[in-house]
Design a protein around this motif. Structure first.
Motif, PDB file in Angstrom:
ATOM      1  N   TYR A 315       0.899  -1.172  -0.002  1.00 33.88           N
ATOM      2  CA  TYR A 315       0.005  -0.011   0.101  1.00 33.88           C
ATOM      3  C   TYR A 315       0.839   1.266   0.047  1.00 33.88           C
ATOM      4  O   TYR A 315       2.072   1.372   0.548  1.00 33.88           O
ATOM      5  CB  TYR A 315      -0.790  -0.052   1.222  1.00 33.88           C
ATOM      6  N   SER A 484      -3.003   1.549  -3.559  1.00 34.65           N
ATOM      7  CA  SER A 484      -2.043   0.117  -3.654  1.00 34.65           C
ATOM      8  C   SER A 484      -0.926   0.696  -4.122  1.00 34.65           C
ATOM      9  O   SER A 484      -0.654   1.681  -4.673  1.00 34.65           O
ATOM     10  CB  SER A 484      -2.733  -0.862  -4.793  1.00 34.65           C
ATOM     11  N   HIS A 492      -6.481  -2.672  -3.069  1.00 38.89           N
ATOM     12  CA  HIS A 492      -6.992  -1.919  -1.982  1.00 38.89           C
ATOM     13  C   HIS A 492      -8.656  -1.827  -2.014  1.00 38.89           C
ATOM     14  O   HIS A 492      -9.198  -1.566  -1.062  1.00 38.89           O
ATOM     15  CB  HIS A 492      -6.280  -0.774  -1.645  1.00 38.89           C
TER      16      HIS A 492
END
Length: 577
Positions: A315, A484, A492
């Motif tokens: 992330y 992401s 995500h």
């Protein structure tokens, strides 16, 4: 450390084949009897001057070189026919010099499940504690009674980066309570905490410390650059007996040494079975195909290969100062960090870049899934054959971008990234280790068979979904995740388990926790290579002692079980002597 000595005699009381995690422990403990002579044969080099072993943050620089066994799996259908690199330390200290430094023992039920006399959870936890000298910190609430304080292995808790504190908040917020030293106590299947590390004062502590530095004894001979070919087996009046070991040096020369008492094979989950196979111990039909005379027809050698399959999910965050990327990837950050470690043994390179760890179970989340609910199970167990005392999954975060060397999308230009990692316990899929040829210099054929069982794919996919929810909903992280990483990915946004399946199949990898290939088990178990005292069935004076002996992997990481197995093996050998 004193210079590595050449072989001083051609006969020893004990020969330890492999100077890795368990092997060094065994050699060091056996040498406490000053009348015993111990030889350690290690394929790699001495680790005394390998900076990337002693600097915790330099771990990955040991891979893809002479300090790595450079083992790569066969293509595996369950992970899109990918091959996975299974790096292993090839130097004195072995994987204890390249692993994640993590002291995550699992839970006691894991070892009770082995159902082997002398190997209960209570007993294994005592042996794991025996290996360590724990150094507490004022801010860490340690379970003092569960740590050891007299072993050569120095351990301490890890000071979390800001991102790890936020992940911890999110875990707690999403129903995973804090138990700070839970990975030492072995009693908590649901919770988060601080995983202590085999690091002290900025230096990695390794198994080599059991036979070097202050523990170097004159009755130990260490021979590096010596790859074990096979155990020499002789027919005696009491049956087949291990009488010596043959090896090959880096220059191609060969040698043989004799043993008075015992040979201990301690070369790890990939190399211990291959030593047995080259010695003529294994499935007769497989050995004959390679022109190896079968001495003991033991079909379990090289079977039952297990691992903890793992998925990294990265992330991006825009908030500066949360991750440690600026200390490694931005400007001259890495050079400054290296100087700080060289001068003061502090900074980001003085520790391993993993943060908060957690255990959880999947019963509630999968209670309506047909595959989960309809799968056979034993009484009191879930479909993965775990009790309510055992976790299904482990979560942890990285404190900067990175992990296995295939992750090369470094967040330069003041970008910041971290991962949530999901690790699956007690996978149902099993793999194999076999010989390519009878040549000891050939790498083994390794097929981990990752995610071959549909339940493994189900559980790991649900685990990634769960970890994603924790990040995006938890109060510590919900406002700091931009998306992401790399930015072109969109994981995500995944909310359905089915969305995670392709990601898992493409990205699942090893956690370097291979085990089980020389399984310890009861006499009626067709795959059991060893008895409860680690003795190879059908051969006198021969044991195997490393994580290859584990009937089932622990719900944790395998470093501390390797130390515990080494400690237990030494006691078993001393008792028989």
């Amino acid at each position: 450390m004193a210079a590595i000595r050449e072989l001083e005699t051609d006969i020893y009381d004990y020969i330890v084949c492999g100077g890795g995690t368990a092997g060094c422990v065994i050699a060091g403990r056996l040498a406490e009897d000053l009348n015993a002579t111990v030889l350690v044969l290690e394929a790699g080099q001495d680790s005394a001057d390998l900076e990337n072993v002693h600097m915790p943050g330099g771990w990955s620089n040991n891979f893809d070189s002479v300090t790595d066994w450079n083992i790569i799996t066969e293509p595996m259908q369950g992970v899109n026919n990918r091959q996975v690199k299974c790096s292993r330390g090839r130097f004195l200290g072995g994987c204890s010099g390249v692993n994640g430094t993590l002291c995550i023992r699992g839970v006691k039920q894991d070892y009770d499940d082995w159902e082997m006399q002398g190997w209960s959870g209570d007993e294994m936890f005592k042996y794991m504690a025996k290996a360590e000298t724990f150094h507490g910190k004022d801010w860490f609430q340690a379970s003092k009674k569960d740590h050891g304080y007299n072993g050569p292995l120095h351990t301490e808790p890890h000071e979390l980066a800001p991102i790890s504190e936020l992940v911890k908040q999110s875990l707690i917020d999403q129903g995973i309570p804090l138990h700070e030293d839970m990975f030492t106590t072995g009693e908590t299947p649901l919770g988060c905490g601080n995983a202590t590390r085999t690091v002290h004062q900025g230096l990695r502590s390794t198994a080599a410390d059991f036979i070097t530095q202050g523990y170097r004894r004159d009755n130990i001979t260490i021979k590096t650059g010596a790859t074990v070919n096979k155990v020499v087996l002789s027919d005696t009046s009491e049956g087949l007996r291990a009488s010596g070991v043959s090896f090959i040096l880096e220059n191609g020369e060969t040698g043989t040494v004799k043993v008075r008492k015992e040979v201990i094979v301690s070369a790890g989950a990939y190399c211990s079975p291959t030593i047995l196979l080259r010695s003529g111990i294994g499935a007769k039909s497989e050995l004959e195909k390679l022109g190896i005379s079968c001495k003991v027809d033991t079909p379990g050698v090289g079977k039952n290969l297990m691992d903890h399959v793992l998925a990294f999910v990265f992330y991006e965050t825009e908030r500066e100062g949360l991750t440690n990327d600026y200390l490694a990837y931005h400007g001259d950050g890495l050079a400054s960090s290296y100087k700080l470690w060289k001068d003061q043994k502090t900074g980001v390179l003085s520790t391993f870049p993993f943060g908060t760890f957690a255990y959880t179970r999947l019963d509630e989340r999968l209670k309506d899934d047909p595959l989960w609910t309809n799968s056979p199970r034993r009484a009191g167990r879930d479909p993965m054959d775990l009790t309510s005392k055992q976790p299904n999954l482990e979560f942890w975060n990285t404190e900067l971008y990175g992990g296995p060397k295939q992750y090369t999308d470094f967040p330069i230009n003041k970008k910041h990234a971290f991962a949530m990692c999901t690790l699956l316990f007690n996978a149902k899929s099993r793999g194999t280790v076999s010989l390519k040829s009878a040549d000891p210099m050939d790498s083994p054929i390794v097929d981990h068979n990752y995610l071959a069982d549909p339940l493994d794919l189900l559980a790991l996919s649900e685990g990634c979904r769960y970890a994603n929810e924790i990040l995006l909903k938890g109060k510590g992280t919900k406002d700091i995740v931009k998306g992401s990483w790399p930015p072109e990915l969109t994981h995500h946004t995944y909310t359905a388990r089915e969305q995670w399946v392709p990601y898992v199949k493409q990205h699942a990898t090893t956690c370097y926790h291979a085990g089980g290939t020389c399984k310890m088990g009861k006499a009626d178990d067709p795959l059991a290579v060893l008895d409860e005292k680690l003795r190879v069935r059908g051969v006198k004076g021969l044991r195997v002692a490393d994580v290859s002996v584990m009937p089932v992997l622990n719900s944790g990481h395998t470093q501390m079980p390797a130390y515990g197995i080494g400690e237990k093996a030494a006691d078993l050998i001393k008792a028989d002597a």
